[in-house]
Design a protein around this motif. Structure first.
Motif, PDB file in Angstrom:
ATOM      1  N   CYS A 131       0.842  -1.201  -0.016  1.00  0.00           N
ATOM      2  CA  CYS A 131      -0.161  -0.039  -0.129  1.00  0.00           C
ATOM      3  C   CYS A 131       0.853   1.342  -0.048  1.00  0.00           C
ATOM      4  O   CYS A 131       0.435   2.277  -0.434  1.00  0.00           O
ATOM      5  N   HIS A 132       2.259   1.129   0.556  1.00  0.00           N
ATOM      6  CA  HIS A 132       3.033   2.447   0.661  1.00  0.00           C
ATOM      7  C   HIS A 132       4.176   2.198  -0.145  1.00  0.00           C
ATOM      8  O   HIS A 132       4.413   3.412  -0.617  1.00  0.00           O
ATOM      9  N   CYS A 133       4.597   1.188  -0.908  1.00  0.00           N
ATOM     10  CA  CYS A 133       5.478   1.158  -1.609  1.00  0.00           C
ATOM     11  C   CYS A 133       5.536  -0.062  -2.720  1.00  0.00           C
ATOM     12  O   CYS A 133       4.681  -0.700  -2.547  1.00  0.00           O
ATOM     13  N   LEU A 290       7.502   6.657  -3.564  1.00  0.00           N
ATOM     14  CA  LEU A 290       6.925   7.384  -2.380  1.00  0.00           C
ATOM     15  C   LEU A 290       6.481   8.837  -2.991  1.00  0.00           C
ATOM     16  O   LEU A 290       6.010   9.500  -2.096  1.00  0.00           O
ATOM     17  N   GLN A 356      -6.645  -0.356   0.627  1.00  0.00           N
ATOM     18  CA  GLN A 356      -5.769   0.781   0.822  1.00  0.00           C
ATOM     19  C   GLN A 356      -5.586   1.274   2.133  1.00  0.00           C
ATOM     20  O   GLN A 356      -6.344   1.924   2.754  1.00  0.00           O
ATOM     21  N   ASN A 358      -3.445   3.020   3.856  1.00  0.00           N
ATOM     22  CA  ASN A 358      -3.160   4.524   3.998  1.00  0.00           C
ATOM     23  C   ASN A 358      -4.249   5.315   4.332  1.00  0.00           C
ATOM     24  O   ASN A 358      -4.220   6.344   5.253  1.00  0.00           O
ATOM     25  N   PRO A 382       3.271   0.329  11.517  1.00  0.00           N
ATOM     26  CA  PRO A 382       2.527   1.473  11.100  1.00  0.00           C
ATOM     27  C   PRO A 382       2.868   2.976  11.393  1.00  0.00           C
ATOM     28  O   PRO A 382       3.148   3.829  10.874  1.00  0.00           O
ATOM     29  N   THR A 385       5.829   3.732   9.917  1.00  0.00           N
ATOM     30  CA  THR A 385       5.877   3.786   8.401  1.00  0.00           C
ATOM     31  C   THR A 385       4.875   4.117   7.395  1.00  0.00           C
ATOM     32  O   THR A 385       4.898   4.153   6.414  1.00  0.00           O
ATOM     33  N   TRP A 386       3.747   4.467   8.180  1.00  0.00           N
ATOM     34  CA  TRP A 386       2.473   4.763   7.215  1.00  0.00           C
ATOM     35  C   TRP A 386       2.633   6.376   7.253  1.00  0.00           C
ATOM     36  O   TRP A 386       3.276   6.835   8.170  1.00  0.00           O
ATOM     37  N   PRO A 387       2.024   6.790   6.228  1.00  0.00           N
ATOM     38  CA  PRO A 387       1.764   8.456   6.208  1.00  0.00           C
ATOM     39  C   PRO A 387       0.864   8.962   7.453  1.00  0.00           C
ATOM     40  O   PRO A 387       0.144   8.170   7.942  1.00  0.00           O
TER      41      PRO A 387
END
Length: 536
Positions: A131-133, A290, A356, A358, A382, A385-387
């Motif tokens: 979901c992130h990369c 990213l 997703q 995020n 998370p 590492t998550w936004p």
């Protein structure tokens, strides 16, 4: 010394382990391994220290009403989890649970087990580190050439490392890159920083962060303007080339210099170097994925590589395929609700049958598109590492029930209701995949090097939940080895046979230009410079 695979990341580096009394005493690279050839990184060398750290979790933990931790038995932890999951499903629907596997699950079997559990439970909200990369880059290439290719460094005449520094992250790849350079290959590095790799490059394009897409279009502009592209390949194997000409006509070196900060002379020189030293390949790193425009940037880079005809040729971008293991996806799964993220990220959610992650915070805090009340997080942190970490922290403070499975008490684990200690790859059997220097596909079965003295295997944790919830039909296996036996049927091998093969089974011979037989794996069977799928 026992031979095995490190497994801390997706590099699948071969190792030799010195073991005494179920302890890793020393590790070194396995020089005979077909992929890593004896190279290991600092993290791999620190494996004994990591595995036997005094800070590892060793007992399930439960947080009481005052926020204090207490050790509990695995059986008690499972009873609490099963009661909560049963209550959630009966009162709020199966979609109120999300199951997420993190970086520790990339390329590991437990990610597939977790997806199967989610499907059996009936939640569409299964997600992963992709979901992130990575998956944005993979999806961009799938939309363009049908697959995410792998660079054939050793036989290349021009290597472009774009936001990617294998000297630090994948040292074994540098052996093939150095081989190519010694044979006269050119090296182009695109990186805002002047890394050691950049200092070795023939050209360093020191791009302003976030402007990589403009740089890619600028390079394409020069190649089209000077007619350096592969005309035969473009005419026969691409669609939308006329639209590409219109798109890049304004991306002159002068304009791109203003946007990217890269001198126009360097842009022209780099385009010529890439076009005139055939074949070449481009390796976009995680830095591209990213970006806010990472998907389209990856598309532009894929198109740049394709119009040169550097696709699926020796020294170019090899279009491989993963080993055809038997799938763990359940068939005919029907969900009551669509996955979270389907309205904002329809292509991603449909391509990967995934939610997703995020935007899970929105579902927890605001109930959009519907309330998310519980999460099981395996091998992920998370909070780090998550936004939008502040919003996520607030969400995890609010969520009804959070289970974290990890080897350490991470920032995310500290917020959980239940924490389950996990395992490292060398404490379980693992399937690994890769390609050798000839481009042949290899799949191997990494042995269990030691028994875990701390954690519960991810397979046992997931399988125990499934069986306790009554999903025996979805999880008919009693041991993980039986599950792997099922997986390996896809390549016609048994668990025992694979354990007897030290360096993997070659499931695919390299073949150039496979597209000439069956076309590309796109709707048009061609390189889709212009995509009707994206238009829709």
């Amino acid at each position: 010394m026992v031979k095995g695979i490190c497994g801390l990341c997706g590099g699948n580096c071969g190792m030799e382990f010195s073991v005494e009394d179920n302890k890793i005493i020393h590790v070194k690279g396995d020089k005979d391994h077909p992929i890593s050839k004896g190279f290991i990184c600092p993290k791999g060398r620190a494996l004994p220290e990591i595995i036997h750290s005094k800070n590892r979790l060793s007992k399930p933990m439960k947080k009481d009403d005052k926020g204090n931790w207490e050790e509990i038995s695995y059986e008690e932890a499972m009873d609490i989890i099963i009661q909560k999951l049963t209550y959630l499903k009966e009162n709020f629907g199966s979609e109120s649970l999300a199951i997420h596997t993190g970086e520790a699950g990339v390329g590991k079997q437990f990610s597939a087990y977790a997806r199967r559990l989610g499907q059996a439970y009936g939640t569409p909200n299964q997600s992963s580190a992709g979901c992130h990369c990575h998956l944005s880059k993979e999806m961009a290439n799938k939309m363009t050439i049908g697959v995410l290719p792998s660079p054939d460094y050793g036989n290349s005449k021009c290597i472009v490392l774009w936001g990617y520094n294998p000297m630090n992250s994948s040292p074994y790849q540098m052996m093939d890159i150095n081989k190519a350079i010694n044979n006269g290959a050119k090296l182009i590095v695109v990186d805002p920083q002047e890394t050691k790799t950049a200092k070795r490059a023939d050209i360093h394009l020191q791009v302003r962060p976030g402007t990589d897409g403009a740089l890619a279009l600028g390079l394409i502009h020069v190649i089209l303007e000077e007619k350096l592209y592969d005309k035969d390949f473009v005419e026969k194997w691409t669609i939308g080339f006329d639209k590409l000409i219109d798109l890049v006509k304004d991306y002159t070196p002068e304009k791109v210099e203003k946007v990217t900060g890269v001198p126009k002379e360097n842009i022209v020189e780099a385009a010529g170097l890439f076009a005139n030293n055939k074949p070449g390949n481009i390796s976009p790193g995680i830095a591209i994925e990213l970006l806010t425009n990472g998907f389209q940037t990856a598309r532009a880079i894929s198109i740049l590589q394709a119009i040169m005809g550097y696709v699926d040729v020796v020294g170019g971008a090899i279009m491989g395929s993963p080993a055809p293991l038997s799938s763990l996806e359940l068939e005919d799964v029907k969900y009551n609700k669509d996955p979270i993220g389907i309205s904002q990220y329809p292509l991603f959610c449909k391509t990967y049958n995934s939610a997703q992650a995020n935007i899970f915070s929105d579902a927890i805090l605001e109930g959009e598109p519907y309330p998310l009340r519980a999460m099981i997080v395996i091998g992920s942190n998370p909070i780090l590492t998550w936004p939008n970490a502040n919003k996520l922290r607030k969400a995890l403070e609010t969520i009804d029930f959070l289970v974290v499975m990890d080897n350490f008490m991470t920032e995310t684990a500290k917020m959980a209701d239940i924490v389950i200690p996990g395992t490292f790859p060398i404490e379980r059997y693992e399937v690994w995949q890769g390609a050798d220097s000839l481009g042949d596909g290899i799949v191997g079965l990494a042995p269990k090097i030691i028994e875990s003295e701390h954690g519960i295997s991810e397979w046992k944790f997931i399988s125990d939940i499934a069986k306790a919830m009554g999903y025996d039909e979805a999880f008919p296996w009693d041991r993980e080895e039986e599950t792997m036996e099922y997986r390996l049927k896809g390549i016609g091998k048994t668990f025992k046979e694979m354990m007897d093969i030290d360096y993997g089974y070659k499931y695919r011979d390299f073949e150039e230009k496979k597209y000439e037989k069956n076309g590309f794996k796109t709707p048009s069977k061609k390189v889709e410079i212009y995509s009707e799928t994206l238009k829709k």
